[in-house]
Design an enzyme around this catalytic site. Structure first.
Site, PDB file in Angstrom:
ATOM      1  N   VAL A  11      19.104  37.785 -10.783  1.00 35.91           N
ATOM      2  CA  VAL A  11      20.402  37.170 -10.497  1.00 35.91           C
ATOM      3  C   VAL A  11      21.501  37.751 -11.391  1.00 35.91           C
ATOM      4  CG1 VAL A  11      21.701  35.007 -10.707  1.00 35.91           C
ATOM      5  CG2 VAL A  11      19.516  35.043  -9.514  1.00 35.91           C
ATOM      6  N   THR A  86      14.731  29.641 -15.367  1.00 36.46           N
ATOM      7  CA  THR A  86      14.442  28.205 -15.523  1.00 36.46           C
ATOM      8  C   THR A  86      13.063  27.949 -14.895  1.00 36.46           C
ATOM      9  OG1 THR A  86      15.741  27.862 -13.500  1.00 36.46           O
ATOM     10  CG2 THR A  86      16.826  27.380 -15.578  1.00 36.46           C
ATOM     11  N   GLU A 148      23.418  30.005  -7.611  1.00 33.68           N
ATOM     12  CA  GLU A 148      23.408  31.274  -6.863  1.00 33.68           C
ATOM     13  C   GLU A 148      22.478  31.153  -5.657  1.00 33.68           C
ATOM     14  OE1 GLU A 148      25.280  34.038  -7.109  1.00 33.68           O
ATOM     15  OE2 GLU A 148      24.195  34.376  -5.247  1.00 33.68           O
ATOM     16  N   PHE A 149      22.929  31.725  -4.533  1.00 32.47           N
ATOM     17  CA  PHE A 149      22.134  31.625  -3.297  1.00 32.47           C
ATOM     18  C   PHE A 149      21.639  32.984  -2.811  1.00 32.47           C
ATOM     19  CE2 PHE A 149      24.738  27.831  -3.441  1.00 32.47           C
ATOM     20  CZ  PHE A 149      23.838  26.837  -3.085  1.00 32.47           C
ATOM     21  N   CYS A 262      11.646  31.148  -6.530  1.00 36.94           N
ATOM     22  CA  CYS A 262      12.564  30.035  -6.276  1.00 36.94           C
ATOM     23  C   CYS A 262      11.940  28.880  -5.497  1.00 36.94           C
ATOM     24  CB  CYS A 262      13.800  30.545  -5.552  1.00 36.94           C
ATOM     25  SG  CYS A 262      14.801  31.606  -6.608  1.00 36.94           S
TER      26      CYS A 262
END
Ligand code: NAD
Length: 435
Positions: A11, A86, A148-149, A262
């Site tokens: 990212v 994370t 963020e996508f 994710c």
């Protein structure tokens, strides 16, 4: 205005490079000196289509640089983006230690009024938690949530042409709004793509989006199992269902379970957030359980075919969690490979981009080959896990001639219409009726 991207992974590197592409001056900072060294020597530590050219152009034109001196980069910046990992904790919650560390470093080093933008995927309440960490900083720090996508494999396009940009900040925070509007203006020229909301809603939006997509996949995977029992075909069902405008055709593909860094962790983290607040999120929890079961689907098919896998050579095509990335985090291939090794099978794998990451994980416990057909040589079965383009249309005659047994397990249903059973293969997909 200088921008500092803290965390230079999938990212952070894409976001930093793309902000630079829009004319912004960006420093990408990371505590991993090896990653920074690779970047400073002109390399790219990840595989992401189109990223290398953007990075090279912006470095060359002086808008993009890399450092492992995170505090120094923060001292220069008016906008600091936090794009650190994370990962999931053992209890399913998100590990926020890296986010906390960044917040602390920002508080200790800020030299002017600034925004701290949380781009990492963080549970609802993290914005408030970070505000507490930075509240005694010498200058005001406006904490903004901007999940963020982007999708790995299409990350550059997603960042430069986003469907929407979710920004969570206080309704009366003119300073933060002005900076965020300006930063995202170049990717919103045709229409305003920023969806403004409060920080808690922004944080939750990210988890709800990913869980909704994961839920569609898990639902179709369950229906694929039912198709196999009742003699229906998941392709036909998918077309029929997806042609309803209210449903749409995307994310309806049955397969070996979703992976990546994710969906698995974000679904778990959402369930965890619910439990933290005394609420059992049944659909999300079941989505996760269905996916765990689905990740074993190819192994169960192999087991029912061979009964005893000891000494069997199983070829695996595709280790990354999806095509166009080298990312193997939570990939269904890993679940299969682990189960095969535990059962005494020999694994020979091929992947166009993920070999290095897989080697780090497995060392010499599996054999990696340069060419896809090499993996199939002498194999008792070939399992397709990732639908890389180069696997779409292989020479099946050649495969049959080099395999010990012509057994094909197609985890992505890309060969289901090829009439492989009629060509002498034992062929099985996920919820398909093939000939
Ligand atoms: P990543 O593991 O690729 O990168 C994280 C980087 O942060 C690493 O390079 C690491 O060295 C660095 N880092 C860790 N602690 C640091 C610190 N204290 N200071 C500076 N750098 C530090 O992770 P990623 O895939 O880029 O994901 C980052 C975040 O974005 C996660 O919260 C993830 O959920 C979210 N996200 C990921 C994707 C994706 O497709 N990968 C998409 C949307 C959102």
């Amino acid at each position: 205005m200088k921008l500092c991207m803290v965390g230079t992974g999938y990212v952070g590197l894409v976001s930093g490079a793309c902000f630079a592409e829009t004319g912004q001056s960006v420093v990408c900072a990371d505590i991993d000196p090896k990653k920074i060294q690779v970047l400073n020597e002109g390399g790219i530590p990840i595989f992401e289509p189109g990223l290398d050219a953007i990075v090279a152009r912006n470095v060359e034109q002086g808008r993009l640089s890399f450092t492992s001196d995170v505090p120094a980069a923060i001292r220069e910046a008016t906008a600091v983006f936090c794009a650190v990992g994370t990962p999931p904790r053992a209890d399913g919650g998100a590990d926020l230690s890296a986010v906390d560390a960044v917040a602390k470093t920002v508080a200790e080093n800020c030299q002017r009024e600034m925004v701290l933008v949380l781009k990492s995927t963080v549970p609802v309440g993290t914005n408030a938690r970070v505000r507490r960490i930075v509240k005694d900083a010498p200058f005001p720090i406006h904490v903004v949530s901007n999940p963020e996508f982007l999708k790995e494999g299409d990350a550059v396009g997603d960042f430069l042409r986003p469907d929407r940009i979710v920004v969570g900040c206080d309704a009366d925070d003119a300073f933060a709004k002005q900076i965020m509007s300006r930063l995202y203006h170049p990717v919103s020229l045709d229409k305003d793509r920023i969806v403004w909301m409060d920080p808690a809603s922004a944080e939750l939006t990210k988890y709800v989006s990913n869980t909704m997509l994961a839920m569609r996949i898990s639902f179709m995977n369950e229906i694929a199992l039912l198709c196999e029992r009742v003699g229906a075909d998941i392709h036909a069902v998918r077309f029929g269902v997806g042609s309803d405008d209210r449903i749409g055709p995307k994310f309806l593909y049955a397969g070996p379970g979703y992976g990546g860094s994710c969906f698995p962790k974000d679904v778990k983290a959402l369930v965890h957030t619910g439990r933290d607040h005394g609420l059992e999120l049944e659909l999300a929890a079941t989505t996760d359980r269905v996916n765990d079961r689905q990740k074993g689907v190819l192994f169960r098919k192999l087991k029912s075919h061979f009964t005893d896998l000891r000494g069997k050579r199983i070829a695996v095509w595709g280790v990354s969690f999806k095509p166009k990335t080298d990312d193997i985090r939570e990939a269904p291939a890993l679940t299969l490979i682990d189960a095969l090794l535990a059962d005494g099978a020999e694994v020979v794998a091929h992947d166009p981009e993920a070999e290095e990451n897989a080697k780090k994980l497995y060392g010499d416990r599996i054999r990696f080959v340069e060419k896809a057909y090499e993996a199939a040589e002498g194999a008792d079965a070939l399992c397709l896990l990732t639908e890389w383009r180069q696997y779409q249309n292989p020479d099946f005659e050649r495969l049959k001639s080099i395999m010990r047994q012509p057994v094909l397990l197609d985890g992505r249903n890309i060969w289901s219409s090829y009439g492989l059973r009629a060509q002498g293969f034992t062929y099985d997909g996920i919820g398909v009726q093939s000939t």
